[in-house]
Write a protein that holds these residues in place. Structure first.
Motif, PDB file in Angstrom:
ATOM      1  N   UNK A 292      11.051-182.533  56.139  1.00 48.57           N
ATOM      2  CA  UNK A 292       9.500-182.467  56.011  1.00 48.57           C
ATOM      3  C   UNK A 292       9.190-184.125  55.935  1.00 48.57           C
ATOM      4  N   UNK A 293       9.708-184.896  55.567  1.00 46.30           N
ATOM      5  CA  UNK A 293       9.278-186.123  55.418  1.00 46.30           C
ATOM      6  C   UNK A 293       8.347-186.938  56.814  1.00 46.30           C
ATOM      7  N   UNK A 294       8.824-186.432  57.852  1.00 47.36           N
ATOM      8  CA  UNK A 294       8.485-187.067  59.216  1.00 47.36           C
ATOM      9  C   UNK A 294       6.953-186.693  59.388  1.00 47.36           C
ATOM     10  N   UNK A 295       6.583-185.554  58.896  1.00 44.37           N
ATOM     11  CA  UNK A 295       5.136-185.011  59.133  1.00 44.37           C
ATOM     12  C   UNK A 295       4.289-185.317  57.756  1.00 44.37           C
ATOM     13  N   UNK A 296       4.931-185.761  56.600  1.00 46.61           N
ATOM     14  CA  UNK A 296       4.108-186.465  55.549  1.00 46.61           C
ATOM     15  C   UNK A 296       3.929-187.980  55.828  1.00 46.61           C
ATOM     16  N   UNK A 297       4.743-188.609  56.367  1.00 45.57           N
ATOM     17  CA  UNK A 297       4.441-189.942  56.664  1.00 45.57           C
ATOM     18  C   UNK A 297       3.487-189.988  57.656  1.00 45.57           C
TER      19      UNK A 297
ATOM     20  N   UNK B 257      -0.023-187.817  72.239  1.00 43.26           N
ATOM     21  CA  UNK B 257       0.832-187.756  71.125  1.00 43.26           C
ATOM     22  C   UNK B 257       1.677-186.505  71.093  1.00 43.26           C
ATOM     23  N   UNK B 258       1.281-185.457  71.480  1.00 46.03           N
ATOM     24  CA  UNK B 258       1.830-183.961  71.636  1.00 46.03           C
ATOM     25  C   UNK B 258       2.965-184.105  72.687  1.00 46.03           C
ATOM     26  N   UNK B 259       2.483-184.798  73.768  1.00 46.27           N
ATOM     27  CA  UNK B 259       3.616-184.970  74.877  1.00 46.27           C
ATOM     28  C   UNK B 259       4.719-185.745  74.576  1.00 46.27           C
ATOM     29  N   UNK B 260       4.427-186.906  73.668  1.00 50.00           N
ATOM     30  CA  UNK B 260       5.482-187.652  73.226  1.00 50.00           C
ATOM     31  C   UNK B 260       6.581-186.923  72.245  1.00 50.00           C
ATOM     32  N   UNK B 261       5.968-186.197  71.371  1.00 51.95           N
ATOM     33  CA  UNK B 261       6.607-185.255  70.380  1.00 51.95           C
ATOM     34  C   UNK B 261       7.473-184.146  71.263  1.00 51.95           C
TER      35      UNK B 261
ATOM     36  N   UNK C 138       1.228-181.568  62.254  1.00 52.53           N
ATOM     37  CA  UNK C 138       2.146-180.454  62.371  1.00 52.53           C
ATOM     38  C   UNK C 138       3.248-180.609  63.433  1.00 52.53           C
ATOM     39  N   UNK C 139       3.069-181.200  64.630  1.00 53.45           N
ATOM     40  CA  UNK C 139       3.947-181.564  65.477  1.00 53.45           C
ATOM     41  C   UNK C 139       4.978-182.351  64.950  1.00 53.45           C
ATOM     42  N   UNK C 140       4.737-183.572  64.174  1.00 48.07           N
ATOM     43  CA  UNK C 140       5.506-184.435  63.713  1.00 48.07           C
ATOM     44  C   UNK C 140       6.647-183.603  62.716  1.00 48.07           C
ATOM     45  N   UNK C 141       5.752-182.709  61.911  1.00 51.96           N
ATOM     46  CA  UNK C 141       6.853-181.903  60.923  1.00 51.96           C
ATOM     47  C   UNK C 141       7.662-181.216  61.713  1.00 51.96           C
TER      48      UNK C 141
END
Length: 289
Positions: free
Chosen positions: A145-150, A16-20, A110-113
């Motif tokens: 901010x919404x990407x991390x909240x979702x 997941x972190x690699x994709x991000x 955290x990565x998505x945020x």
């Protein structure tokens, strides 16, 4: 327990972190390349398709990552019966549950945020080729901010459902089927009402504004029926003036983007708290050795 949780989930977390990280690298490159182009048409020719594909990827990524990481978190252990070994050790249920939630969920959330914040910065040179303003779907959902909240909600929902139904696949399917309608409901029913819309009666709206309502009224402000097709001239504004009709538009200005982001992120985090609370209840009342 933290080390055990990491060993169990490290593959999903690292992927997941690699994709991000890969998406972040692409966004950064596009930002600097598009910034060097002064012709909007050339920007559209080069990055029009990129914008469309990026939207699709970022719309799907929160629920996919949340379901893939959260679904097996408890569902797989309960299916295989390995949770019995963990719960019969010196650690308690709460520590076992909380450790897995934090270790598996926090890095990806955290990565998505950070990815959403990066996208707000990286997309600035592409505004001229993006449909609508930042408040319009789907741009609003993939920036800030919404990407991390979702992602947090999708992860919490998938993990909690897996704990309750004790099945990984069912948890992932239920998460996707619940998440998508919720996102549509919030975007169409709740988001327009985060703040009172600004009203315009001259048909003009600022650049990047999100039009949330439109109607025809007379000089006194009373709603009237008006159809442009009934005009005998192609000059619609002249036809409206002749009938004493004006178009009243309600819109949300672009400068409310970050306040709307904070409101929606807070709303989803409140839902996360409710889902996590339901998981804590299920942990102590539904889970058996």
């Amino acid at each position: 327990m933290i080390w055990v949780a990491w060993r169990q989930q490290r593959l999903q977390i690292l992927l997941s972190l690699g994709i991000i990280a890969a998406l972040a690298a692409v966004m950064t490159f596009v930002r600097f390349d598009a910034q060097s182009i002064t012709d909007d048409q050339l920007v559209d020719d080069r990055y029009g398709m990129y914008v469309n594909y990026l939207r699709l990827v970022l719309l799907a990524l929160p629920v996919l990552l949340g379901a893939v990481i959260g679904g097996p978190l408890f569902g797989r252990e309960i299916e295989h019966g390995t949770h019995v070994f963990s719960l019969t050790q010196s650690i308690g249920r709460t520590r076992w549950w909380a450790s897995k939630i934090v270790v598996a969920g926090l890095p990806v959330i955290a990565g998505m945020t950070l990815l959403g914040l990066l996208n707000s910065w990286a997309s600035a040179p592409l505004r001229a080729v993006m449909f609508g303003g930042r408040l319009v779907t789907p741009t609003f959902e993939i920036e800030g901010l919404t990407l991390g909240a979702y992602t947090a909600l999708a992860f919490a929902l998938s993990a909690t459902v897996g704990l309750m139904v004790r099945n990984t696949l069912a948890a992932m399917v239920i998460t996707v089927m619940s998440y998508v309608p919720l996102l549509v409901l919030v975007g169409n029913a709740l988001r327009p009402a985060y703040a009172t819309p600004v009203t315009s009666t001259d048909g003009q709206t600022p650049a990047g504004a999100w039009v949330v309502s439109s109607s025809y009224v007379d000089a006194a402000g009373n709603p009237v029926a008006f159809s442009p097709a009934a005009c005998t001239t192609t000059n619609i504004p002249e036809c409206m003036r002749a009938q004493g009709v004006v178009r009243r538009v309600g819109f949300q200005p672009d400068d409310r983007f970050w306040s709307f982001q904070a409101i929606e992120a807070g709303l989803f985090l409140a839902l996360v708290a409710l889902v996590v609370g339901a998981g804590a209840w299920a942990l102590h009342h539904r889970l058996r050795y």
